[in-house]
Design an enzyme around this catalytic site. Structure first.
Site, PDB file in Angstrom:
ATOM      1  N   MET A   1      -4.643   5.717   9.378  1.00 49.08           N
ATOM      2  CA  MET A   1      -5.783   5.605   8.478  1.00 49.08           C
ATOM      3  C   MET A   1      -7.064   5.269   9.235  1.00 49.08           C
ATOM      4  SD  MET A   1      -6.828   5.595   5.219  1.00 49.08           S
ATOM      5  CE  MET A   1      -5.653   4.980   3.991  1.00 49.08           C
ATOM      6  N   GLU A   2      -6.973   4.358  10.187  1.00 48.93           N
ATOM      7  CA  GLU A   2      -8.180   3.866  10.843  1.00 48.93           C
ATOM      8  C   GLU A   2      -8.792   4.863  11.820  1.00 48.93           C
ATOM      9  OE1 GLU A   2      -9.881   1.299  10.165  1.00 48.93           O
ATOM     10  OE2 GLU A   2      -8.543   0.031   8.983  1.00 48.93           O
TER      11      GLU A   2
END
Length: 246
Positions: free
Chosen positions: A106-107
């Site tokens: 996600m990051e």
């Protein structure tokens, strides 16, 4: 007296001088103070901070926009390719590999894009901005401390809000939770081993209990909440991690 905040670039140089006095009083050394003096007002950071639309999406739209299906597929592949590494993290911190991998995906898309903004200028700009002073002043002092310690440099690059490395740690969290996972004597969040160990440590130190559930309403969901304040993000991480685990 606190440094004078502002809402545009006009007062930034005054803020730098005033914040330098605060930083010196807090123990920041010459390297950190010199790095502060070299920061510039980060207009891209301000624009990004004031236009964070994705966190207002529905859960379904957020997961689509952030590529949840790809994160799940590649997350499974990453764990399968290096099971001993992820098993060692779970033994050490009690956090399942799927959760750490979901955050990694996600990051930064598993490290494929860790940012293109000057970390110190981004953090300094947010500490100066009146909307964000209360939250980011601590991180600005932490960033200068990291410079003093040689952990980052005045030229270090990260995300728009000054986050660092594979899983986007703010400077204060590097100081609190950063782990030298590969044993080379320094914490480097651009190093995968250090970043994954630091992420697991963050979750553990924020209340993760081994063997407990992490979906919304379960014991460990609060640790995911500590990672990111946006409810849609929290729910997406829990769902993707469950899907990665299969």
């Amino acid at each position: 007296m606190a440094a004078t905040c502002g809402n545009d670039a006009s007062g930034f140089s005054r803020w730098q001088q005033e914040f330098a006095a605060e930083a010196a009083a807090a123990g920041i050394g010459p390297a950190g103070l010199q790095a502060l003096a070299a920061t510039t007002y980060a207009t891209r950071t301000i624009s990004a901070d004031r236009n964070q639309r994705s966190f207002s999406y529905s859960l379904e739209e957020f997961m689509r926009v952030r590529g949840a299906d790809t994160i799940v597929r590649q997350g499974r592949q990453r764990i399968a390719a290096n099971p001993a590494f992820y098993d060692s993290l779970e033994r050490a911190y009690g956090v399942p590999a799927a959760v750490i991998v979901a955050i990694h995906g996600m990051e930064t898309g598993f490290g494929n894009f860790m940012g293109d903004a000057n970390v110190l200028s981004a953090i300094a700009t947010l500490a100066y901005d009146c909307r964000r002073t209360a939250f980011f002043s601590e991180h600005a002092l932490a960033a200068l401390t990291l410079v003093d310690r040689g952990i980052i440099s005045p030229n270090s690059v990260g995300a728009m809000h000054g986050e660092l490395g594979h899983t986007q740690f703010l400077p204060g969290n590097v100081l609190r939770y950063g782990v030298d996972g590969n044993g080379d004597g320094r914490v480097d969040l651009n190093n995968l081993t250090d970043a994954m160990a630091s992420t697991a440590n963050f979750l553990r130190q924020n209340g993760w209990r081994p063997g407990q559930g992490y979906q919304e309403g379960q014991r460990n969901f609060s640790a995911i909440q500590a990672w990111n304040a946006a409810p849609v993000y929290q729910r997406a991480i829990a769902i993707m991690a469950s899907q990665i685990e299969g």
